[in-house]
Design a protein around this motif. Structure first.
Motif, mmCIF file in Angstrom:
data_model
loop_
_atom_site.group_PDB
_atom_site.id
_atom_site.type_symbol
_atom_site.label_atom_id
_atom_site.label_comp_id
_atom_site.label_asym_id
_atom_site.label_seq_id
_atom_site.Cartn_x
_atom_site.Cartn_y
_atom_site.Cartn_z
ATOM 1 N N LEU A 49 -42.309 4.265 63.446
ATOM 2 C CA LEU A 49 -41.275 4.676 62.492
ATOM 3 C C LEU A 49 -41.638 4.206 61.093
ATOM 4 N N SER A 52 -44.286 6.171 59.471
ATOM 5 C CA SER A 52 -43.871 7.517 59.063
ATOM 6 C C SER A 52 -43.121 7.518 57.737
ATOM 7 N N ASP A 150 -35.890 8.465 53.667
ATOM 8 C CA ASP A 150 -36.845 7.450 54.104
ATOM 9 C C ASP A 150 -36.468 6.055 53.626
ATOM 10 N N LEU A 153 -33.818 5.087 56.066
ATOM 11 C CA LEU A 153 -34.428 4.709 57.341
ATOM 12 C C LEU A 153 -35.110 3.347 57.251
ATOM 13 N N ALA A 157 -33.945 0.490 59.580
ATOM 14 C CA ALA A 157 -34.927 -0.111 60.494
ATOM 15 C C ALA A 157 -34.938 -1.629 60.345
#
Length: 193
Positions: A49, A52, A150, A153, A157
């Motif tokens: 993840l 990415s 992103d 994320l 995360a």
């Protein structure tokens, strides 16, 4: 530590790589690495993840989102570890990183960096109250929709990883290269939160 981690001679595959990476970098295996080695597939998925996200937002924005989220969560593990990553990547010097740790509003960040830190910290402290205005603040400083997703994320995360370590009561170890005044500055959100 409330979980029993696998011994170094018992790990294989991705878990063995996790241990080897810590040993090569620091000469010991961090407690959080040992805990994550209990589910190496989840750790590998987490790393995938992260890989990415970086092409879209870059290492600097990723680290700022991570530090902002860790600040909001008050995660000593991640403030220290990502403080060191920020230094090693040459993203800022120790003096500016210490200022960022104490109060990122006083770290001479540009508008985009400040927006990322603010957004990530808010996501980590009060995501339920976020509105389009929070995303718009990122758009206003030049981030694209993909980058906004992103950044979100990246902060989310960090919440996943940091909250896992906190819930498992992982001990906070000294991070080589982060000590003294710098460690104190990075940990100020934890101590003053």
């Amino acid at each position: 530590m409330i979980v029993t981690s696998p011994a170094a001679d018992a790990v294989t595959g991705h878990a063995a790589k996790m241990y080897a990476d810590d040993l090569a970098a620091d000469g010991f295996v961090f407690a959080y690495t040992q805990a994550m080695a209990l589910n190496p597939e989840a750790h590998a998925a987490f790393e995938a993840l992260i890989r990415s996200l970086v092409p879209s937002i870059g290492v600097r924005v990723f680290e700022l989102a991570t530090l902002g989220a860790a600040r909001g969560i008050r995660s000593s593990h991640c403030l220290l570890a990502h403080g060191r990553k920020t230094l090693r990547a040459g993203l800022m010097d120790e003096e500016r990183l210490a200022r960022l740790g104490r109060d990122y509003h006083d770290a001479e960040l540009d508008a985009a960096d400040l927006a990322v830190m603010t957004y990530a910290e808010r996501l980590s402290t009060d995501a339920a109250s976020m509105t389009d205005a929070d995303s718009q603040a990122l758009r206003d400083v030049g981030f694209t929709d993909r980058q906004i997703v992103d950044i979100t994320l990246a902060a989310a995360a960090r919440n996943f990883f940091s909250r896992t370590l906190l819930a498992l009561a992982m001990p906070v170890e000294s991070v080589p290269g982060i000590d003294g005044d710098l460690a104190e500055a990075l940990l100020s959100p934890v101590r003053n939160g």
